[in-house]
Design a protein around this motif. Structure first.
Motif, mmCIF file in Angstrom:
data_model
loop_
_atom_site.group_PDB
_atom_site.id
_atom_site.type_symbol
_atom_site.label_atom_id
_atom_site.label_comp_id
_atom_site.label_asym_id
_atom_site.label_seq_id
_atom_site.Cartn_x
_atom_site.Cartn_y
_atom_site.Cartn_z
ATOM 1 N N ARG A 78 0.869 -1.288 -0.168
ATOM 2 C CA ARG A 78 -0.066 -0.004 0.159
ATOM 3 C C ARG A 78 0.848 1.188 0.015
ATOM 4 N N VAL A 79 2.025 1.295 0.236
ATOM 5 C CA VAL A 79 3.285 2.310 0.140
ATOM 6 C C VAL A 79 3.278 2.786 -1.326
ATOM 7 N N GLU A 80 3.555 4.010 -1.641
ATOM 8 C CA GLU A 80 3.806 4.357 -2.805
ATOM 9 C C GLU A 80 5.440 4.754 -2.956
ATOM 10 N N PHE A 81 5.936 4.216 -3.920
ATOM 11 C CA PHE A 81 7.388 4.247 -4.342
ATOM 12 C C PHE A 81 7.618 5.367 -5.407
ATOM 13 N N ASN A 82 8.170 6.610 -5.337
ATOM 14 C CA ASN A 82 8.242 7.452 -6.136
ATOM 15 C C ASN A 82 9.835 7.825 -6.545
ATOM 16 N N ILE A 83 9.892 7.483 -7.764
ATOM 17 C CA ILE A 83 11.478 7.795 -8.301
ATOM 18 C C ILE A 83 11.483 9.300 -8.967
ATOM 19 N N GLU A 84 12.566 10.154 -8.706
ATOM 20 C CA GLU A 84 12.398 11.266 -9.252
ATOM 21 C C GLU A 84 13.520 11.332 -10.126
ATOM 22 N N GLY A 85 13.544 12.287 -11.319
ATOM 23 C CA GLY A 85 14.927 12.559 -11.928
ATOM 24 C C GLY A 85 14.422 13.169 -13.213
ATOM 25 N N ASN A 86 15.657 13.393 -14.074
ATOM 26 C CA ASN A 86 15.516 13.930 -15.424
ATOM 27 C C ASN A 86 15.224 12.588 -16.268
ATOM 28 N N PRO A 87 13.791 12.554 -16.983
ATOM 29 C CA PRO A 87 13.773 11.513 -18.080
ATOM 30 C C PRO A 87 14.727 11.298 -19.001
ATOM 31 N N PHE A 88 15.427 12.587 -19.350
ATOM 32 C CA PHE A 88 16.568 12.644 -20.369
ATOM 33 C C PHE A 88 17.874 12.193 -19.884
ATOM 34 N N HIS A 89 17.987 11.817 -18.820
ATOM 35 C CA HIS A 89 19.277 11.248 -18.175
ATOM 36 C C HIS A 89 18.922 9.743 -17.735
ATOM 37 N N ASN A 90 19.038 9.461 -16.355
ATOM 38 C CA ASN A 90 18.642 8.209 -16.036
ATOM 39 C C ASN A 90 17.457 7.626 -15.449
ATOM 40 N N LEU A 91 16.498 8.531 -15.343
ATOM 41 C CA LEU A 91 15.351 7.918 -14.576
ATOM 42 C C LEU A 91 14.595 6.927 -15.352
ATOM 43 N N MET A 92 14.401 7.111 -16.769
ATOM 44 C CA MET A 92 13.849 6.046 -17.706
ATOM 45 C C MET A 92 14.232 4.792 -17.448
ATOM 46 N N ASP A 93 15.731 4.465 -17.096
ATOM 47 C CA ASP A 93 16.132 3.130 -16.937
ATOM 48 C C ASP A 93 15.457 2.417 -15.767
ATOM 49 N N PHE A 94 15.481 3.095 -14.685
ATOM 50 C CA PHE A 94 14.666 2.562 -13.364
ATOM 51 C C PHE A 94 13.191 2.604 -13.677
ATOM 52 N N VAL A 95 12.547 3.334 -14.322
ATOM 53 C CA VAL A 95 11.087 3.356 -14.476
ATOM 54 C C VAL A 95 10.816 1.944 -15.549
ATOM 55 N N ARG A 96 11.515 1.692 -16.597
ATOM 56 C CA ARG A 96 11.371 0.672 -17.250
ATOM 57 C C ARG A 96 11.598 -0.784 -16.482
ATOM 58 N N GLU A 97 12.594 -0.643 -15.571
ATOM 59 C CA GLU A 97 12.833 -2.038 -15.114
ATOM 60 C C GLU A 97 12.083 -2.163 -13.532
ATOM 61 N N LEU A 98 11.924 -1.071 -12.925
ATOM 62 C CA LEU A 98 11.239 -1.613 -11.788
ATOM 63 C C LEU A 98 9.730 -0.991 -11.694
ATOM 64 N N ARG A 99 9.118 -0.178 -12.672
ATOM 65 C CA ARG A 99 7.941 0.133 -12.657
ATOM 66 C C ARG A 99 7.432 0.931 -11.470
ATOM 67 N N PRO A 100 8.041 1.833 -10.796
ATOM 68 C CA PRO A 100 7.357 2.471 -9.573
ATOM 69 C C PRO A 100 5.846 2.906 -9.569
ATOM 70 N N ASN A 101 5.523 3.185 -8.456
ATOM 71 C CA ASN A 101 3.905 3.843 -8.582
ATOM 72 C C ASN A 101 3.921 4.991 -9.195
ATOM 73 N N GLN A 102 4.974 5.904 -9.007
ATOM 74 C CA GLN A 102 5.069 7.115 -9.564
ATOM 75 C C GLN A 102 6.685 7.566 -9.986
ATOM 76 N N ALA A 103 6.583 8.240 -11.407
ATOM 77 C CA ALA A 103 7.704 8.557 -11.781
ATOM 78 C C ALA A 103 7.495 10.312 -11.710
ATOM 79 N N THR A 104 8.469 11.111 -10.961
ATOM 80 C CA THR A 104 8.481 12.297 -11.032
ATOM 81 C C THR A 104 9.488 13.036 -11.702
ATOM 82 N N PHE A 105 9.053 13.515 -13.046
ATOM 83 C CA PHE A 105 9.880 14.087 -13.954
ATOM 84 C C PHE A 105 10.420 15.480 -13.583
ATOM 85 N N VAL A 106 11.791 15.845 -13.372
ATOM 86 C CA VAL A 106 12.343 16.863 -12.981
ATOM 87 C C VAL A 106 13.445 17.327 -13.902
#
Length: 256
Positions: A78-106
């Motif tokens: 029931r806990v949200e995992f939020n990964i932040e970062g610039n999607p044009f740097h390294n964020l999308m690698d984590f999103v594609r592999e781990l599929r967190p509840n939320q990705a915050t584009f910074v």
């Protein structure tokens, strides 16, 4: 946590950013303080989410931390995992592999000291759109880090974002000064505009025990606050459990 911006506003969730725990750990090679232990203690104290911002230079949160937290949070469904970062740097690698509840584009640069501005529209629209769509296909909610500009909220919705995270440093810097009222009005207008455009509203950056309640009273649409530096600083004196409890009380006071 509901994503229906037209529904009755739920109690604001607290997501604890653990970057500063990792920053202290990285000054030695002993593995302490433990990022996963910090997460566990915060969740046991009632935090509803965990946030990390793994920067390309790994100066605080490292790739292995992100993976270890993802594994830990399998025990907290029931806990949200939020990964932040610039999607044009390294964020999308984590999103594609781990599929967190939320990705915050910074929109940070690679060596940026700390986040200090939101996305710009229409300049950033077309390059953001396909990455937001990819996240949605992966089942990951997207929040865009945004300045408190009411006029930009329709643009954030138009590129497909689910939420915005209001960059609250200008409000925090003005707290206790004659400019505080004007800043609160600006953020309240931005939160209302986001809500009116069907966006969920998050907020973060320099929120603390002194300024959080007033902010949430002015912007009751806020569904989630992400707090790291101040909460971890408080935890050094109070302990994780007491610090989390204090911030949850600030949230409760705002809804009283």
């Amino acid at each position: 946590m509901s994503d229906d911006a037209s529904a009755t506003t739920p109690r604001t969730a607290l997501s604890v950013n653990l970057n500063k725990v990792a920053l202290v750990r990285n000054t030695r090679h002993l593995g302490i303080p433990s990022v996963t232990r910090a997460a566990t203690l915060c969740l046991e104290a009632g935090a509803q989410g965990i946030t990390v911002h793994p920067r390309p230079d790994a100066r605080h949160i490292r790739a292995e931390d992100v993976h270890e937290l993802a594994e830990l949070l399998l025990k907290w469904p029931r806990v949200e995992f939020n990964i932040e970062g610039n999607p044009f740097h390294n964020l999308m690698d984590f999103v594609r592999e781990l599929r967190p509840n939320q990705a915050t584009f910074v929109p940070d640069s690679e060596g940026q000291f700390t986040s200090d501005h939101g996305w710009r529209f229409p300049e950033d629209a077309e390059r953001l759109r396909p990455l937001i769509e990819e996240c949605r296909q992966l089942g990951v909610r997207v929040s865009l880090f945004m300045d408190a500009d009411a006029a930009s909220m329709a643009d954030a919705r138009a590129v497909g974002a689910d939420r915005v995270e209001l960059y609250t440093e200008p409000y925090a810097a003005a707290h206790g000064t004659p400019e505080a009222g004007a800043q609160l009005e600006r953020f309240a207008a931005a939160a209302q505009a986001a809500h009116d455009n069907g966006l969920g509203v998050n907020a973060g950056h320099d929120l603390n025990r002194d300024n959080l309640t007033a902010f949430l009273k002015a912007a009751p649409q806020v569904q989630e606050v992400s707090i790291g530096h101040a909460l971890i600083a408080d935890a050094l004196e109070m302990g994780y459990a007491a610090a989390v409890a204090a911030y949850l009380q600030c949230i409760t006071d705002a809804r009283a």
